[in-house]
Design a protein around this motif. Structure first.
Motif, short mmCIF file in Angstrom:
data_model
loop_
_atom_site.label_atom_id
_atom_site.label_comp_id
_atom_site.label_asym_id
_atom_site.label_seq_id
_atom_site.Cartn_x
_atom_site.Cartn_y
_atom_site.Cartn_z
N GLU A 148 -20.89 -17.17 12.42
CA GLU A 148 -19.55 -17.71 12.22
C GLU A 148 -18.79 -16.90 11.17
OE1 GLU A 148 -16.28 -20.18 13.00
OE2 GLU A 148 -18.10 -19.76 14.12
N ARG A 149 -19.44 -16.54 10.08
CA ARG A 149 -18.79 -15.71 9.06
C ARG A 149 -18.48 -14.32 9.62
NH1 ARG A 149 -22.51 -17.71 4.95
NH2 ARG A 149 -23.44 -15.65 4.87
N ALA A 150 -19.37 -13.79 10.43
CA ALA A 150 -19.13 -12.49 11.07
C ALA A 150 -17.93 -12.56 11.99
CB ALA A 150 -20.37 -12.04 11.84
N ARG A 151 -17.84 -13.62 12.78
CA ARG A 151 -16.71 -13.79 13.70
C ARG A 151 -15.40 -13.88 12.93
NH1 ARG A 151 -13.44 -17.54 15.05
NH2 ARG A 151 -14.58 -19.15 13.94
N LYS A 152 -15.38 -14.65 11.86
CA LYS A 152 -14.17 -14.79 11.05
C LYS A 152 -13.77 -13.45 10.41
CE LYS A 152 -14.61 -19.70 10.10
NZ LYS A 152 -14.89 -20.72 9.11
N ALA A 153 -14.75 -12.69 9.95
CA ALA A 153 -14.45 -11.38 9.36
C ALA A 153 -13.85 -10.44 10.41
CB ALA A 153 -15.72 -10.76 8.77
N LEU A 154 -14.39 -10.48 11.62
CA LEU A 154 -13.84 -9.66 12.70
C LEU A 154 -12.42 -10.11 13.06
CD1 LEU A 154 -16.98 -9.32 14.97
CD2 LEU A 154 -15.76 -7.43 13.86
N GLU A 155 -12.18 -11.41 13.16
CA GLU A 155 -10.85 -11.90 13.48
C GLU A 155 -9.84 -11.47 12.43
OE1 GLU A 155 -10.66 -16.11 14.24
OE2 GLU A 155 -11.81 -15.92 16.09
N THR A 156 -10.24 -11.45 11.18
CA THR A 156 -9.35 -11.04 10.10
C THR A 156 -9.05 -9.54 10.19
OG1 THR A 156 -10.18 -12.78 8.66
CG2 THR A 156 -9.09 -10.93 7.59
N ALA A 157 -10.04 -8.76 10.56
CA ALA A 157 -9.90 -7.30 10.57
C ALA A 157 -9.26 -6.74 11.84
CB ALA A 157 -11.27 -6.65 10.36
N CYS A 158 -9.42 -7.42 12.97
CA CYS A 158 -8.89 -6.92 14.25
C CYS A 158 -7.38 -7.16 14.33
CB CYS A 158 -9.55 -7.65 15.43
SG CYS A 158 -11.25 -7.19 15.72
N LEU A 159 -6.66 -6.11 14.69
CA LEU A 159 -5.21 -6.21 14.89
C LEU A 159 -4.87 -5.83 16.32
CD1 LEU A 159 -4.09 -4.52 11.57
CD2 LEU A 159 -4.18 -6.97 12.07
N PRO A 160 -3.89 -6.51 16.92
CA PRO A 160 -3.55 -6.24 18.32
C PRO A 160 -3.16 -4.79 18.61
CG PRO A 160 -2.58 -8.31 17.62
CD PRO A 160 -3.15 -7.66 16.40
N HIS A 161 -2.60 -4.09 17.66
CA HIS A 161 -2.18 -2.70 17.91
C HIS A 161 -3.29 -1.68 17.65
CE1 HIS A 161 -1.42 -3.27 13.59
NE2 HIS A 161 -1.70 -1.99 13.50
#
Length: 96
Positions: free
Chosen positions: A58-71
């Motif tokens: 869950e922490r890994a998923r949240k870190a990825l969501e924070t770092a991933c940008l649509p562009h």
């Protein structure tokens, strides 16, 4: 993050070389919920989020969501080893 941001996610085991191989295969597969679109469409490569590993998915998923940008022209991957599973989570963000 925009409310219209959607994430594509997949997982695999192995080392980062295996992640690269899986990513290449996934790019040829249609999305389950949108058959007219391929997985990780528009992403040319997958990069490691960081050299560290997470001990909680869950922490890994949240870190990825924070770092991933649509562009971003790439997907991001991070390793999770919670003592039971040792896997990689691969993610990309898209504006819908």
């Amino acid at each position: 993050m925009n409310a219209n941001t959607q994430f594509e996610v997949n997982i695999c085991g192995g080392d980062f070389q295996h992640v690269l191989e899986c990513f290449h295969e996934w790019k040829g597969e249609p999305l389950i919920y949108r058959r007219d679109r391929l997985m990780f469409e528009g992403r040319d490569e997958v990069r490691m989020l960081c050299q560290d590993q997470f001990d909680d998915a869950e922490r890994a998923r949240k870190a990825l969501e924070t770092a991933c940008l649509p562009h971003d022209p790439y997907a991001l991957a991070t390793r999770v080893d919670d003592g039971v599973r040792d896997l990689w989570i691969v993610m990309a963000a898209y504006c819908e």
